[in-house]
Design an enzyme around this catalytic site. Structure first.
Site, mmCIF file in Angstrom:
data_model
loop_
_atom_site.group_PDB
_atom_site.id
_atom_site.type_symbol
_atom_site.label_atom_id
_atom_site.label_comp_id
_atom_site.label_asym_id
_atom_site.label_seq_id
_atom_site.Cartn_x
_atom_site.Cartn_y
_atom_site.Cartn_z
ATOM 1 C CB VAL A 203 -0.849 0.572 1.269
ATOM 2 C CG1 VAL A 203 -1.692 1.068 1.534
ATOM 3 C CG2 VAL A 203 -1.755 -0.678 1.753
ATOM 4 C CG HIS A 204 2.514 3.361 -3.176
ATOM 5 N ND1 HIS A 204 2.582 1.917 -4.022
ATOM 6 C CD2 HIS A 204 3.410 4.499 -4.283
ATOM 7 C CE1 HIS A 204 1.898 2.546 -5.181
ATOM 8 N NE2 HIS A 204 2.697 3.618 -5.308
ATOM 9 N NE ARG A 205 -0.881 4.228 -6.927
ATOM 10 C CZ ARG A 205 -0.316 4.612 -8.565
ATOM 11 N NH1 ARG A 205 -0.359 5.388 -9.057
ATOM 12 N NH2 ARG A 205 -0.172 3.698 -9.300
ATOM 13 N NE ARG A 236 3.063 8.718 0.462
ATOM 14 C CZ ARG A 236 2.988 8.944 -1.473
ATOM 15 N NH1 ARG A 236 2.370 7.494 -1.757
ATOM 16 N NH2 ARG A 236 3.671 9.066 -1.941
#
Length: 380
Positions: A203-205, A236
């Site tokens: 998960v990074h968006r 992030r």
């Protein structure tokens, strides 16, 4: 030719490797790293895994708001381009490094090549979509990874200098998968999982990490799945989880980001992949691993249409239903070429080197119909 290649983030490092190997047989490539991904686990380890030559320039921009980050990249890249005077600039993908490279080259009237052109999510709230649109409008040559991408460009009036070459990320899988599989047994043992006995999640968006409800929905979905989940956590995402105080269930192996070879090994041995990454969706398809995409749209609808990818968004119930019921139907058509995209790119550049603005001219066929009567909008 002297070619400046701009990279800055994980997918660009992967895409750069096969292309660099092909180009350097007959051209002088200058590799510029913007520093968009600067953490060792997100940058240095990829250069080592991929045998990429060290960057000729490291701009050291780092993270920051979109405008400031992109502007700083442009200012520093402009100095490099003035000094090097390249024959062309290559950008790839859809990152802020892509945008900065495209704008800077265009302002200096340097021919621009965009690898992975024509990809569209049709969601303008995604910063990546803006970067794609701008890069494609400015590029002199467009190298597309699928036939669908060629069609997208045609619908936008871009029909010249467009080539379906296949996906250089498939080239990378072809080149590096054997090495990745060699290290898989030790890696899986260290994580306490068996081949085919775990899920892999990424998960990074920004649309997921910057919205506490969406990120909580994803983690709640993971929590409700009674199967081990290996979860390399993007910096992030880790910061967002801490900021929102979101718990991670015990069966989720939340580990530090991994390099390219370890990621490829984890993908190859996962039973299923859950991701919001375009690159990981493609790698899942290359490797024949079912994929649940944690978004409401994807640039890779072809993978959905042939049944190897399902859009589940961030709703926990949809995530669990996808885990429970999603099963691909069978064969995987060769949507992304044959794993020799870099060779095609090098051949096209050798045979037809681009000129700045060569396809930017008035063409009767591309002009929209003239409106014969244009009236002033009446005041209500």
């Amino acid at each position: 030719m002297k070619i400046v290649s701009v990279v800055g983030a994980r997918p660009e490092f992967i895409q750069a490797a096969p292309v660099s190997f092909a180009l350097r047989r007959e051209h002088h490539e200058v590799l510029v790293h913007t520093g968009q991904h600067y953490d060792d686990a997100m940058s240095r380890v990829f250069f080592e895994d991929l045998d990429l030559p060290a960057p000729d320039y490291h701009l050291g921009v780092g993270s920051g708001p979109h405008g400031r980050q992109t502007g700083e990249m442009m200012a520093r890249l402009e100095e490099v381009l003035w000094k090097e005077r390249p024959d062309l600039v290559i950008v790839r993908g859809d990152t802020n490094s892509t945008l900065a490279g495209a704008l800077t080259a265009a302002k200096l009237h340097i021919p621009l090549v965009h690898i992975e052109a024509g990809e569209r999510s049709f969601n303008k709230f995604m910063p990546e979509e803006i970067n794609r649109l701008v890069a494609d409008r400015l590029a002199d040559l467009h190298f597309c990874i699928t036939r669908r991408a060629v069609q997208h460009l045609a619908r936008e009036g871009i029909t010249e200098g467009v080539f379906f070459v296949g996906d250089v990320m498939l080239d990378a899988v072809r080149l590096y998968l054997p090495r990745a599989l060699e290290r898989a047994p030790a890696l899986l043992e260290r994580l306490g999982v068996e081949p085919g006995g775990y899920l892999l999640a990424t998960v990074h968006r920004a649309g997921n990490t910057d919205d506490p409800r969406r990120l909580a929905g994803i983690l709640n979905g993971f929590r409700a799945i009674p199967e081990p989940i290996v979860f390399p956590v993007h910096p992030r995402t880790r910061q967002a989880i801490a900021r929102y105080g979101l718990p991670i269930a015990p069966h989720i192996r939340a580990i530090e980001p991994v390099g390219y070879l370890d990621m490829l090994a984890l993908e190859a041995h996962a039973r299923m992949i859950l991701t919001d990454s375009g690159g990981v969706q493609r790698e899942a398809y290359f490797l024949g691993i079912p994929c649940l995409t944690l978004r409401e749209e994807t640039e890779l609808m072809e993978t959905v249409e042939v049944g190897w990818n399902r859009l589940v968004g961030t709703d926990p119930q949809r995530i669990v239903e996808g885990w429970r019921f999603f099963r691909p139907p069978g064969p995987r058509p060769p949507l992304f070429g044959d794993g020799y995209a870099a060779e095609r790119i090098a051949a096209i550049l050798r045979q037809s080197p681009p000129r700045f603005g060569q396809h930017y001219r008035r063409r009767e066929a591309l002009r929209p119909p003239v409106r014969e009567s244009v009236e002033l909008i009446p005041l209500s």
